[in-house]
Design an enzyme around this catalytic site. Sequence first.
Site, PDB file in Angstrom:
ATOM      1  N   ARG A  83      26.670  76.542  42.218  1.00  0.00           N
ATOM      2  CA  ARG A  83      26.891  75.467  41.235  1.00  0.00           C
ATOM      3  C   ARG A  83      26.302  75.916  39.898  1.00  0.00           C
ATOM      4  NH1 ARG A  83      24.151  70.371  43.402  1.00  0.00           N
ATOM      5  NH2 ARG A  83      25.982  70.112  44.714  1.00  0.00           N
ATOM      6  N   ARG A 153      18.300  68.293  37.528  1.00  0.00           N
ATOM      7  CA  ARG A 153      19.651  68.846  37.701  1.00  0.00           C
ATOM      8  C   ARG A 153      20.420  68.901  36.375  1.00  0.00           C
ATOM      9  NH1 ARG A 153      21.322  68.623  43.052  1.00  0.00           N
ATOM     10  NH2 ARG A 153      19.515  68.853  44.412  1.00  0.00           N
ATOM     11  N   LYS A 215      15.010  66.133  44.356  1.00  0.00           N
ATOM     12  CA  LYS A 215      15.921  66.322  43.223  1.00  0.00           C
ATOM     13  C   LYS A 215      15.686  65.249  42.162  1.00  0.00           C
ATOM     14  CE  LYS A 215      19.733  65.919  45.674  1.00  0.00           C
ATOM     15  NZ  LYS A 215      21.110  65.651  46.129  1.00  0.00           N
ATOM     16  N   LYS A 217      17.577  63.562  38.515  1.00  0.00           N
ATOM     17  CA  LYS A 217      18.832  63.587  37.750  1.00  0.00           C
ATOM     18  C   LYS A 217      18.703  62.858  36.422  1.00  0.00           C
ATOM     19  CE  LYS A 217      21.707  64.236  41.753  1.00  0.00           C
ATOM     20  NZ  LYS A 217      22.745  63.718  42.651  1.00  0.00           N
ATOM     21  N   CYS A 434      33.925  62.723  47.128  1.00  0.00           N
ATOM     22  CA  CYS A 434      33.056  63.904  47.162  1.00  0.00           C
ATOM     23  C   CYS A 434      33.796  65.029  47.886  1.00  0.00           C
ATOM     24  CB  CYS A 434      31.759  63.568  47.875  1.00  0.00           C
ATOM     25  SG  CYS A 434      31.993  63.287  49.633  1.00  0.00           S
ATOM     26  N   CYS A 440      31.134  71.020  53.225  1.00  0.00           N
ATOM     27  CA  CYS A 440      29.842  70.334  53.202  1.00  0.00           C
ATOM     28  C   CYS A 440      29.255  70.223  54.608  1.00  0.00           C
ATOM     29  CB  CYS A 440      29.975  68.936  52.603  1.00  0.00           C
ATOM     30  SG  CYS A 440      28.376  68.112  52.581  1.00  0.00           S
ATOM     31  N   CYS A 479      29.556  60.890  53.564  1.00  0.00           N
ATOM     32  CA  CYS A 479      28.344  60.514  54.310  1.00  0.00           C
ATOM     33  C   CYS A 479      27.474  59.672  53.391  1.00  0.00           C
ATOM     34  CB  CYS A 479      27.608  61.765  54.801  1.00  0.00           C
ATOM     35  SG  CYS A 479      26.541  62.526  53.563  1.00  0.00           S
ATOM     36  N   CYS A 483      27.435  61.248  47.386  1.00  0.00           N
ATOM     37  CA  CYS A 483      27.848  62.105  46.264  1.00  0.00           C
ATOM     38  C   CYS A 483      29.069  61.553  45.528  1.00  0.00           C
ATOM     39  CB  CYS A 483      28.158  63.513  46.759  1.00  0.00           C
ATOM     40  SG  CYS A 483      26.794  64.261  47.646  1.00  0.00           S
TER      41      CYS A 483
HETATM   42 FE1  SRM Z   1      25.607  65.641  46.285  1.00  0.00          FE
HETATM   43  C1  SRM Z   1      23.939  67.057  48.848  1.00  0.00           C
HETATM   44  C2  SRM Z   1      28.115  67.818  46.663  1.00  0.00           C
HETATM   45  C3  SRM Z   1      26.841  64.651  43.311  1.00  0.00           C
HETATM   46  C4  SRM Z   1      23.632  62.824  46.412  1.00  0.00           C
HETATM   47  N1  SRM Z   1      25.916  67.205  47.525  1.00  0.00           N
HETATM   48  C5  SRM Z   1      25.089  67.661  48.497  1.00  0.00           C
HETATM   49  C6  SRM Z   1      25.593  68.991  49.097  1.00  0.00           C
HETATM   50  C7  SRM Z   1      24.966  70.113  48.319  1.00  0.00           C
HETATM   51  C8  SRM Z   1      25.380  69.138  50.620  1.00  0.00           C
HETATM   52  C9  SRM Z   1      24.144  69.868  51.079  1.00  0.00           C
HETATM   53  O1  SRM Z   1      22.989  69.452  50.735  1.00  0.00           O
HETATM   54  O2  SRM Z   1      24.275  70.826  51.810  1.00  0.00           O
HETATM   55  C10 SRM Z   1      27.097  68.820  48.791  1.00  0.00           C
HETATM   56  C11 SRM Z   1      27.890  70.115  48.679  1.00  0.00           C
HETATM   57  C12 SRM Z   1      29.315  69.914  49.150  1.00  0.00           C
HETATM   58  C13 SRM Z   1      30.187  71.059  48.842  1.00  0.00           C
HETATM   59  O3  SRM Z   1      30.687  71.699  49.802  1.00  0.00           O
HETATM   60  O4  SRM Z   1      30.438  71.341  47.674  1.00  0.00           O
HETATM   61  C14 SRM Z   1      27.053  67.919  47.577  1.00  0.00           C
HETATM   62  N2  SRM Z   1      27.098  66.229  45.169  1.00  0.00           N
HETATM   63  C15 SRM Z   1      28.091  67.089  45.518  1.00  0.00           C
HETATM   64  C16 SRM Z   1      29.186  67.120  44.485  1.00  0.00           C
HETATM   65  C17 SRM Z   1      29.874  68.481  44.346  1.00  0.00           C
HETATM   66  C18 SRM Z   1      30.207  66.019  44.810  1.00  0.00           C
HETATM   67  C19 SRM Z   1      31.489  66.068  44.037  1.00  0.00           C
HETATM   68  O5  SRM Z   1      32.505  65.978  44.714  1.00  0.00           O
HETATM   69  O6  SRM Z   1      31.495  66.151  42.812  1.00  0.00           O
HETATM   70  C20 SRM Z   1      28.396  66.657  43.252  1.00  0.00           C
HETATM   71  C21 SRM Z   1      27.714  67.781  42.543  1.00  0.00           C
HETATM   72  C22 SRM Z   1      27.043  67.315  41.306  1.00  0.00           C
HETATM   73  C23 SRM Z   1      26.427  68.417  40.493  1.00  0.00           C
HETATM   74  O7  SRM Z   1      27.180  69.091  39.797  1.00  0.00           O
HETATM   75  O8  SRM Z   1      25.204  68.570  40.537  1.00  0.00           O
HETATM   76  C24 SRM Z   1      27.340  65.779  43.918  1.00  0.00           C
HETATM   77  N3  SRM Z   1      25.237  64.059  45.050  1.00  0.00           N
HETATM   78  C25 SRM Z   1      25.964  63.774  43.930  1.00  0.00           C
HETATM   79  C26 SRM Z   1      25.710  62.432  43.516  1.00  0.00           C
HETATM   80  C27 SRM Z   1      26.394  61.715  42.350  1.00  0.00           C
HETATM   81  C28 SRM Z   1      25.693  61.936  41.061  1.00  0.00           C
HETATM   82  O9  SRM Z   1      24.709  62.669  40.962  1.00  0.00           O
HETATM   83  O10 SRM Z   1      26.134  61.322  40.090  1.00  0.00           O
HETATM   84  C29 SRM Z   1      24.802  61.894  44.426  1.00  0.00           C
HETATM   85  C30 SRM Z   1      24.301  60.426  44.472  1.00  0.00           C
HETATM   86  C31 SRM Z   1      23.366  60.103  43.374  1.00  0.00           C
HETATM   87  C32 SRM Z   1      21.947  60.317  43.822  1.00  0.00           C
HETATM   88  O11 SRM Z   1      21.484  61.446  43.743  1.00  0.00           O
HETATM   89  O12 SRM Z   1      21.351  59.347  44.287  1.00  0.00           O
HETATM   90  C33 SRM Z   1      24.494  62.942  45.367  1.00  0.00           C
HETATM   91  N4  SRM Z   1      23.991  65.076  47.406  1.00  0.00           N
HETATM   92  C34 SRM Z   1      23.356  63.867  47.333  1.00  0.00           C
HETATM   93  C35 SRM Z   1      22.354  63.813  48.366  1.00  0.00           C
HETATM   94  C36 SRM Z   1      21.373  62.649  48.637  1.00  0.00           C
HETATM   95  C37 SRM Z   1      20.126  62.810  47.841  1.00  0.00           C
HETATM   96  C38 SRM Z   1      19.095  61.750  48.140  1.00  0.00           C
HETATM   97  O13 SRM Z   1      18.638  61.121  47.188  1.00  0.00           O
HETATM   98  O14 SRM Z   1      18.768  61.555  49.303  1.00  0.00           O
HETATM   99  C39 SRM Z   1      22.445  65.029  49.088  1.00  0.00           C
HETATM  100  C40 SRM Z   1      21.601  65.462  50.294  1.00  0.00           C
HETATM  101  C41 SRM Z   1      20.244  65.958  49.934  1.00  0.00           C
HETATM  102  O15 SRM Z   1      19.939  66.239  48.779  1.00  0.00           O
HETATM  103  O16 SRM Z   1      19.456  66.075  50.850  1.00  0.00           O
HETATM  104  C42 SRM Z   1      23.488  65.791  48.466  1.00  0.00           C
HETATM  105 FE1  SF4 Z   2      28.663  66.139  51.586  1.00  0.00          FE
HETATM  106 FE2  SF4 Z   2      27.841  63.702  52.078  1.00  0.00          FE
HETATM  107 FE3  SF4 Z   2      27.708  64.687  49.621  1.00  0.00          FE
HETATM  108 FE4  SF4 Z   2      30.047  64.103  50.607  1.00  0.00          FE
HETATM  109  S1  SF4 Z   2      28.401  62.634  50.271  1.00  0.00           S
HETATM  110  S2  SF4 Z   2      29.531  66.018  49.559  1.00  0.00           S
HETATM  111  S3  SF4 Z   2      29.793  64.574  52.743  1.00  0.00           S
HETATM  112  S4  SF4 Z   2      26.551  65.395  51.337  1.00  0.00           S
END
Ligand code: SRM
Ligand code: SF4
Length: 571
Positions: A83, A153, A215, A217, A434, A440, A479, A483
């Site tokens: 990323r 981030r 993390k 943001k 997402c 993922c 899930c 995201c």
């Molecule tokens: Fe996310 C984890 C994809 C925005 C909350 N997110 C992941 C991972 C890296 C899975 C992993 O930990 O192994 C996913 C990778 C999937 C893949 O194959 O690409 C993933 N997140 C994404 C993306 C690509 C979704 C998308 O379709 O655009 C976004 C990348 C953003 C970026 O460029 O940095 C993405 N993730 C978000 C958002 C939305 C936002 O930030 O506006 C959230 C919810 C907002 C928040 O943070 O509360 C989000 N992602 C998570 C979480 C839960 C974090 C937590 O607070 O518990 C995880 C899991 C973790 O970190 O343990 C996670």
């Molecule tokens: Fe993966 Fe869950 Fe984030 Fe979707 S919401 S990209 S399934 S970690």
Amino acid sequence: MKEKKNKKLYIEGKLTDFERIKMNSNYLRGTINEDLKDCITNGFNGDNFSLIRFHGMYQQDDRDIRLERIEQKLEPRYAIMLRCRLPAGVITTNQWLKIDKFATEKTLYRTIRLTNRQTFQFHGIFKKDLKSVHKMLHSIGLDSLGTANDVNRNVICTSNPIESELHHEVYEWAKKISEHLLPQTKAYAEIWLDKKKISTTDHEPILSKTYLPRKFKTSIVIPPHNDVDLHANDMNFIAIAEKRKLVGFNVLIGGGLSIEHGNKNTWPSCAIPLGFIPINKVLSVSESIVTTQRDWGNRTNRKNAKTRYTLHRVGFHVFKKEVEKRAHITFDSIRPYYFTTRGDRFGWIEGIDNKWHFTVFIPNGRIIDNSDQSIKSALAQVARIHKGDFRLTANQNIIIAGVDQKDKKEIENIFFAHGMLNKITELRKNSMACVSFPTCPLAMAEAERKLPFFITQIEKILLKYNMEKEKIVFRITGCPNGCGRSLLAEIGLIGKSPGHYNLYLGGNHIGTRIAKIYAENCTEKEILDHLEELIKIWSEKRDYKEYFGDFVIRFGIVKAVINSETDFWIK
Ligand code: SRM
Ligand code: SF4
């Protein structure tokens, strides 16, 4: 005398294993270099699996072929997702052409994925190609620092440069905040760019040797467009202008969306206002918020480690006072602001500098050529002739920014020829999913690959009730990590298991209200049945122009989530 610790502020108990990994990592180096020489596996070993995330990379394996590989007694098909860091989503056409080439030549899926935090990901890079991707990015002024794990981030910012002057200033702040809060360790340069070890004493003055508890943001938003979904972020700056000149920011903290199914000790939250600050305080305030969260955040339980939980535990006023103390300021009262829209504004918009900006819809942010649309080829062709730059939006779309009037037609023709200017419904424009399967590792149900199906079905329902012109913010997330930001949607699905989702309703059209559960563990058919019933009632009983999300609250279909700590889980 031994310092007396305030129990509220310091969590006692066993630190998570993640804290050990960070502490023992020698400022994020671990033994990544040794692992890179190991050709027996395509994966990373032990702590390095987690440490590479601090360098912006995740080890994944293709889940579609996981079982097949097990049966064949083969190692899972490990490959890396990388990323990039791209504050405010600005990318030049030259940079675009280089990343396009890399995706084609060196990645398993030959795609680029725009994310909803205004950047892009490569999926499927093999270990042997990792140094070359970092060197390529470095050669064009990009990096993947601070895009994953326990750091600040990619800083996001209102993307459409319609308010050009203000946008330019705000964009500069997005870059400055991003750079100010970056990890300082030289590990990235040493490992990926083969730079000689420059200093023996690394120092992380802001993030500390064990980095942040979780993390973190940051967003900057220019009202009235909440296109960045500020409430998903820990720290937010709302631009306040006087006579079109930026005078400062309202600061809001503690937003976040991730939950765990059934775990009432987790909850989503909108960010809450700390106060107004003048421009010259932006860096000291952002640093003070980050260091307060660094020192007070929970390091014994990663599920409760984000800023919103720290605020809940220590108290909002205690946290605010500490930030004021550290930043040597007193927050002023919040200045008035309001939002009218979220999402992207598609098509041409003229900026105040007489340049034109063209927002193009990219289904799921996936830059790919397929039988219907050749998105990847179109963007590469545009990049070759376009004199301005590209802006990635926080809704997985792209803006061709800074176009002269005389060049508009040529650009439009390219997109038209590649099948990208077909008319689409408001529902489709306002939808998001997402990534989820197959890359993922945390996915419980399909999201990106299922979104077109759900939209097509809901479009049919809307048409049946003459509601096809209406905007509904519809989102799927594979899930409960959230995201896809479903908990800020008017209709949100959260994956439970393959083919099953929880259905959430009642977010609003400007992204300032958390949605609430309406039905649990539904099949696709059950979801569509629920939606048909609800859309029918909405079409019959709505107030004039009432949005779906507001209607379901007013009509008592779900209760509004006002205080999410208490309201979210109450049925
Ligand atoms: Fe996310 C984890 C994809 C925005 C909350 N997110 C992941 C991972 C890296 C899975 C992993 O930990 O192994 C996913 C990778 C999937 C893949 O194959 O690409 C993933 N997140 C994404 C993306 C690509 C979704 C998308 O379709 O655009 C976004 C990348 C953003 C970026 O460029 O940095 C993405 N993730 C978000 C958002 C939305 C936002 O930030 O506006 C959230 C919810 C907002 C928040 O943070 O509360 C989000 N992602 C998570 C979480 C839960 C974090 C937590 O607070 O518990 C995880 C899991 C973790 O970190 O343990 C996670
Ligand atoms: Fe993966 Fe869950 Fe984030 Fe979707 S919401 S990209 S399934 S970690």
